[in-house]
Write a protein that holds these residues in place. Structure first.
Motif, PDB file in Angstrom:
ATOM      1  N   ARG A   1      41.521  41.113  40.585  1.00 17.14           N
ATOM      2  CA  ARG A   1      42.976  41.243  40.585  1.00 17.14           C
ATOM      3  C   ARG A   1      43.507  41.058  39.164  1.00 17.14           C
ATOM      4  O   ARG A   1      43.754  39.940  38.703  1.00 17.14           O
ATOM      5  N   SER A   2      43.686  42.171  38.472  1.00 17.51           N
ATOM      6  CA  SER A   2      44.086  42.102  37.058  1.00 17.51           C
ATOM      7  C   SER A   2      45.502  41.581  36.887  1.00 17.51           C
ATOM      8  O   SER A   2      45.828  41.006  35.848  1.00 17.51           O
ATOM      9  N   ASP A   3      46.374  41.754  37.893  1.00 17.37           N
ATOM     10  CA  ASP A   3      47.730  41.210  37.778  1.00 17.37           C
ATOM     11  C   ASP A   3      47.707  39.688  37.718  1.00 17.37           C
ATOM     12  O   ASP A   3      48.476  39.069  36.960  1.00 17.37           O
ATOM     13  N   LEU A   4      46.769  39.074  38.495  1.00 16.66           N
ATOM     14  CA  LEU A   4      46.656  37.613  38.458  1.00 16.66           C
ATOM     15  C   LEU A   4      45.951  37.142  37.188  1.00 16.66           C
ATOM     16  O   LEU A   4      46.251  36.053  36.673  1.00 16.66           O
ATOM     17  N   VAL A   5      45.017  37.954  36.702  1.00 15.27           N
ATOM     18  CA  VAL A   5      44.362  37.642  35.428  1.00 15.27           C
ATOM     19  C   VAL A   5      45.396  37.620  34.303  1.00 15.27           C
ATOM     20  O   VAL A   5      45.420  36.703  33.478  1.00 15.27           O
ATOM     21  N   GLU A   6      46.262  38.632  34.281  1.00 19.82           N
ATOM     22  CA  GLU A   6      47.309  38.690  33.262  1.00 19.82           C
ATOM     23  C   GLU A   6      48.279  37.525  33.408  1.00 19.82           C
ATOM     24  O   GLU A   6      48.689  36.904  32.415  1.00 19.82           O
ATOM     25  N   LYS A   7      48.643  37.220  34.643  1.00 23.80           N
ATOM     26  CA  LYS A   7      49.588  36.126  34.903  1.00 23.80           C
ATOM     27  C   LYS A   7      49.042  34.794  34.391  1.00 23.80           C
ATOM     28  O   LYS A   7      49.797  33.949  33.866  1.00 23.80           O
ATOM     29  N   ALA A   8      47.728  34.611  34.528  1.00 23.09           N
ATOM     30  CA  ALA A   8      47.105  33.350  34.093  1.00 23.09           C
ATOM     31  C   ALA A   8      46.750  33.357  32.611  1.00 23.09           C
ATOM     32  O   ALA A   8      46.267  32.349  32.081  1.00 23.09           O
ATOM     33  N   GLY A   9      46.981  34.486  31.935  1.00 18.47           N
ATOM     34  CA  GLY A   9      46.669  34.574  30.509  1.00 18.47           C
ATOM     35  C   GLY A   9      45.188  34.623  30.207  1.00 18.47           C
ATOM     36  O   GLY A   9      44.750  34.216  29.121  1.00 18.47           O
ATOM     37  N   LEU A  10      44.389  35.144  31.158  1.00 19.24           N
ATOM     38  CA  LEU A  10      42.942  35.205  30.955  1.00 19.24           C
ATOM     39  C   LEU A  10      42.558  36.477  30.204  1.00 19.24           C
ATOM     40  O   LEU A  10      43.221  37.510  30.315  1.00 19.24           O
ATOM     41  N   ASP A  11      41.487  36.406  29.452  1.00 14.33           N
ATOM     42  CA  ASP A  11      41.015  37.548  28.668  1.00 14.33           C
ATOM     43  C   ASP A  11      39.827  38.190  29.387  1.00 14.33           C
ATOM     44  O   ASP A  11      38.673  37.848  29.134  1.00 14.33           O
ATOM     45  N   ILE A  12      40.126  39.106  30.301  1.00 15.63           N
ATOM     46  CA  ILE A  12      39.087  39.803  31.059  1.00 15.63           C
ATOM     47  C   ILE A  12      39.354  41.300  30.943  1.00 15.63           C
ATOM     48  O   ILE A  12      39.995  41.911  31.802  1.00 15.63           O
ATOM     49  N   PRO A  13      38.886  41.933  29.875  1.00 10.42           N
ATOM     50  CA  PRO A  13      39.161  43.366  29.686  1.00 10.42           C
ATOM     51  C   PRO A  13      38.481  44.224  30.755  1.00 10.42           C
ATOM     52  O   PRO A  13      37.438  43.848  31.315  1.00 10.42           O
ATOM     53  N   ALA A  14      39.081  45.367  31.026  1.00 14.83           N
ATOM     54  CA  ALA A  14      38.466  46.333  31.941  1.00 14.83           C
ATOM     55  C   ALA A  14      37.086  46.712  31.431  1.00 14.83           C
ATOM     56  O   ALA A  14      36.871  46.860  30.232  1.00 14.83           O
ATOM     57  N   GLY A  15      36.127  46.829  32.342  1.00 12.46           N
ATOM     58  CA  GLY A  15      34.776  47.219  31.973  1.00 12.46           C
ATOM     59  C   GLY A  15      33.906  46.097  31.454  1.00 12.46           C
ATOM     60  O   GLY A  15      32.755  46.335  31.066  1.00 12.46           O
ATOM     61  N   SER A  16      34.407  44.860  31.448  1.00  6.73           N
ATOM     62  CA  SER A  16      33.674  43.777  30.780  1.00  6.73           C
ATOM     63  C   SER A  16      32.744  42.991  31.696  1.00  6.73           C
ATOM     64  O   SER A  16      31.877  42.260  31.211  1.00  6.73           O
ATOM     65  N   ILE A  17      32.893  43.117  33.012  1.00  3.96           N
ATOM     66  CA  ILE A  17      32.083  42.301  33.930  1.00  3.96           C
ATOM     67  C   ILE A  17      30.894  43.116  34.406  1.00  3.96           C
ATOM     68  O   ILE A  17      30.896  43.714  35.478  1.00  3.96           O
ATOM     69  N   LYS A  18      29.826  43.151  33.581  1.00  4.83           N
ATOM     70  CA  LYS A  18      28.701  44.062  33.801  1.00  4.83           C
ATOM     71  C   LYS A  18      27.431  43.374  34.280  1.00  4.83           C
ATOM     72  O   LYS A  18      26.494  44.043  34.736  1.00  4.83           O
ATOM     73  N   THR A  19      27.346  42.070  34.160  1.00  2.67           N
ATOM     74  CA  THR A  19      26.114  41.356  34.495  1.00  2.67           C
ATOM     75  C   THR A  19      26.421  40.198  35.429  1.00  2.67           C
ATOM     76  O   THR A  19      27.581  39.821  35.631  1.00  2.67           O
ATOM     77  N   ILE A  20      25.382  39.594  35.976  1.00  2.41           N
ATOM     78  CA  ILE A  20      25.577  38.461  36.870  1.00  2.41           C
ATOM     79  C   ILE A  20      26.167  37.284  36.104  1.00  2.41           C
ATOM     80  O   ILE A  20      26.958  36.503  36.660  1.00  2.41           O
ATOM     81  N   GLU A  21      25.840  37.163  34.824  1.00  2.00           N
ATOM     82  CA  GLU A  21      26.430  36.091  34.005  1.00  2.00           C
ATOM     83  C   GLU A  21      27.924  36.328  33.811  1.00  2.00           C
ATOM     84  O   GLU A  21      28.726  35.387  33.848  1.00  2.00           O
ATOM     85  N   ASP A  22      28.302  37.598  33.629  1.00  2.00           N
ATOM     86  CA  ASP A  22      29.720  37.927  33.513  1.00  2.00           C
ATOM     87  C   ASP A  22      30.468  37.602  34.802  1.00  2.00           C
ATOM     88  O   ASP A  22      31.600  37.103  34.771  1.00  2.00           O
ATOM     89  N   VAL A  23      29.836  37.902  35.943  1.00  2.00           N
ATOM     90  CA  VAL A  23      30.465  37.616  37.235  1.00  2.00           C
ATOM     91  C   VAL A  23      30.679  36.119  37.394  1.00  2.00           C
ATOM     92  O   VAL A  23      31.757  35.668  37.813  1.00  2.00           O
ATOM     93  N   ASP A  24      29.676  35.334  37.039  1.00  2.00           N
ATOM     94  CA  ASP A  24      29.791  33.878  37.141  1.00  2.00           C
ATOM     95  C   ASP A  24      30.966  33.376  36.295  1.00  2.00           C
ATOM     96  O   ASP A  24      31.763  32.549  36.754  1.00  2.00           O
TER      97      ASP A  24
END
Length: 515
Positions: free
Chosen positions: A182-205
């Motif tokens: 949910r990118s709207d909640l990511v933006e609301k919380a001020g988190l830095d999670i760019p599109a395309g960035s969660i590619k590995t199990i470590e990224d998911v964690d």
């Protein structure tokens, strides 16, 4: 006067005879209404018109409000084309679908047709002989559909011991996994999670932890890590009782998933996720529709596919937004089989010919296709140009018919309209994605593994999997290493060597026959 009197009876008789002939010509004899439209094929002298029968169908998901009204219109339409049938349309929630279909088949139920797939009950139903062999019936009663299958070469995948027991869809797709959040909640919380960035199990964690920290009271995810780590190792799940093989293995050596190093790794991570409340505590037993939960904002993270990162997800709130990333894009992943979505005819069906005639009409009749897929224009959908859209005030989550569960087996590329979910040329792009170099056809696509010689061992394996594997997979065990070791030992005692040997034999024979 006398001469005219003698001709009057002849005139009256002529008029009466003409009236009788006229009445005979205009009488519908039960075949056509007075407006001249034809409800049934003309019958040869002495030939009996076919009786009306009711076809009972089962699909997956929830039954939408206008379903019965739509299928009543379907009945009217096909009757006008000469197929004298009504429809009894039933739905089983996907969480219960596999079990209920198997129980219904075992009880000898005589429904006519049902939706199925290799991810549901198809393989078990076919193995148990629950579906009717269609070798002779298909070309006779559905010649157009049969021709399409011959052109595509897809019937081999649905053939068991020489018998065609399923009717596959005709689409080309790949279900390589994508992460979605949910990118709207990511933006609301001020988190830095760019599109395309969660590619590995470590990224998911990392993402799950950031979401949990920002939204400690929200339900985060229902997805355990094992299916994600499989992609990294290019493991191919056979969808056959926890067996698989590695794409890097040219010999296609069958192995049990619980004996793989990634299984223990995933089990340990699942325990951490469960303890840290990164995966919902009830994920192991939750049978609710996960896609509906995502659309309704009931979870913040999902694992999805190219289809659903490209389509409109149908969020219940327009403020919801999604970003996504392809997991391990450098790894190979097998395309979907023709058995991903099928319809099958119950071996106890009393009207298989009528079912096939209906399916053949679906292959050639765009008006019927629109009616079955989209429903009643103005009530369940409206046309905007060629696009089928929801009526005003309606959307994916409140649809009274469109996007009904199980429709996928009926998809016909030649008739599919753009919708609010799938835009113009959507399925062309899906086929292009499936053709990318890292998306490959399985070397054993089309293989059906018969269970006859290992029924007892499989029954024991499945029971142990439900009792021991699922708690490991979802992280609810106390001692992970002991639980995994005990599970491996239990499956060995249950006759795993018999299952692997028999499965390997069938795969080897299949591969040898292809050379």
């Amino acid at each position: 006067m006398k001469k005219r009197k003698t001709k009057l009876p002849l005139l009256i008789a002529a008029i009466m005879l003409y009236s009788v002939i006229l009445a005979a010509c205009s009488s519908n004899n039960g075949n056509a209404p007075s407006n001249g439209t034809t409800n049934a094929p003309s019958n040869a002298p002495g030939e009996k018109q076919e009786d009306e029968v009711t076809l009972k169908f089962y699909f997956g998901g929830d039954k939408k409000a206008a379903t019965d009204e739509v299928w009543s219109k379907v009945s009217e339409y096909v009757k006008a084309k000469g197929l004298n049938v009504k429809f009894d349309i039933n739905f089983i929630p996907f969480g219960d679908f596999k079990e209920k279909m198997l129980v219904m088949a075992a009880s000898g139920d005589n429904w006519d047709m049902n939706f199925d797939g290799d991810w549901l009950s198809y393989k078990q139903m076919a193995a148990k002989g629950s579906y009717m062999a269609l070798n002779d019936l298909l070309p006779e009663y559905a010649p157009n559909l049969h021709k399409k299958y011959e052109e595509q070469g897809t019937l081999a995948a649905a053939t068991v011991n020489g018998n065609i027991v399923g009717l596959p869809w005709t689409m080309k797709m790949n279900e390589r996994k994508f992460t979605g959040w949910r990118s709207d909640l990511v933006e609301k919380a001020g988190l830095d999670i760019p599109a395309g960035s969660i590619k590995t199990i470590e990224d998911v964690d990392r993402l799950l932890r950031e979401l949990k920290k920002a939204y400690p009271n929200e339900r985060i995810s229902r997805t355990p890590p094992v299916s994600l780590i499989m992609i990294r190792d290019e493991w191919v799940d056979l969808n056959f009782h926890g067996l698989g093989f590695y794409l890097s293995d040219d010999k296609i050596t069958v192995q049990a998933v619980e004996q793989q190093p990634f299984y223990l790794e995933a089990a340990k991570l699942a325990k951490v996720w469960y303890d840290d409340n990164l995966i919902n505590r009830d994920a192991m037993i939750d049978k609710s529709d996960e896609a509906a939960e995502w659309r309704n904002g009931k979870k913040l993270f999902t694992v999805t596919s190219h289809e659903w990162v490209s389509a409109n997800p149908g969020f219940s709130d327009p403020s919801f937004k999604m970003e996504s990333a392809e997991l391990y894009p450098d790894k190979r992943f097998v395309n979907r089989t023709a058995l991903a979505n099928v319809v099958a005819i119950n071996r106890n069906s009393k009207n298989p010919e009528r079912v096939l005639r209906f399916l053949d009409m679906m292959e050639t009749d765009k008006t019927l296709y629109d009616l079955v897929q989209y429903g009643i224009e103005g009530k369940t959908y409206v046309l905007n140009g060629e696009t089928a859209e929801y009526p005003e005030g309606m959307e994916t989550t409140t649809s009274n018919y469109m996007e009904w569960g199980g429709q996928w087996a009926f998809w016909k590329p030649q008739f599919m309209r753009p919708t609010m979910t799938y835009g113009k040329d959507f399925w062309l792009k899906e086929a292009e994605f499936a053709s990318k170099p890292n998306n490959v056809n399985s070397p054993i696509d089309g293989l059906f593994i018969a269970e006859d010689n290992m029924k007892n061992e499989i029954a024991k394996r499945d029971t142990a999997s439900d009792e021991l594997n699922r708690p490991i997979e979802f992280g609810v065990v106390k001692d992970v290493e002991k639980a995994v070791a005990d599970y491996i030992a239990t499956q060995k005692k249950n006759g795993l060597d018999v299952i692997i040997a028999e499965t390997q034999r069938q795969i080897d024979e299949f591969l040898a026959a292809k050379k």
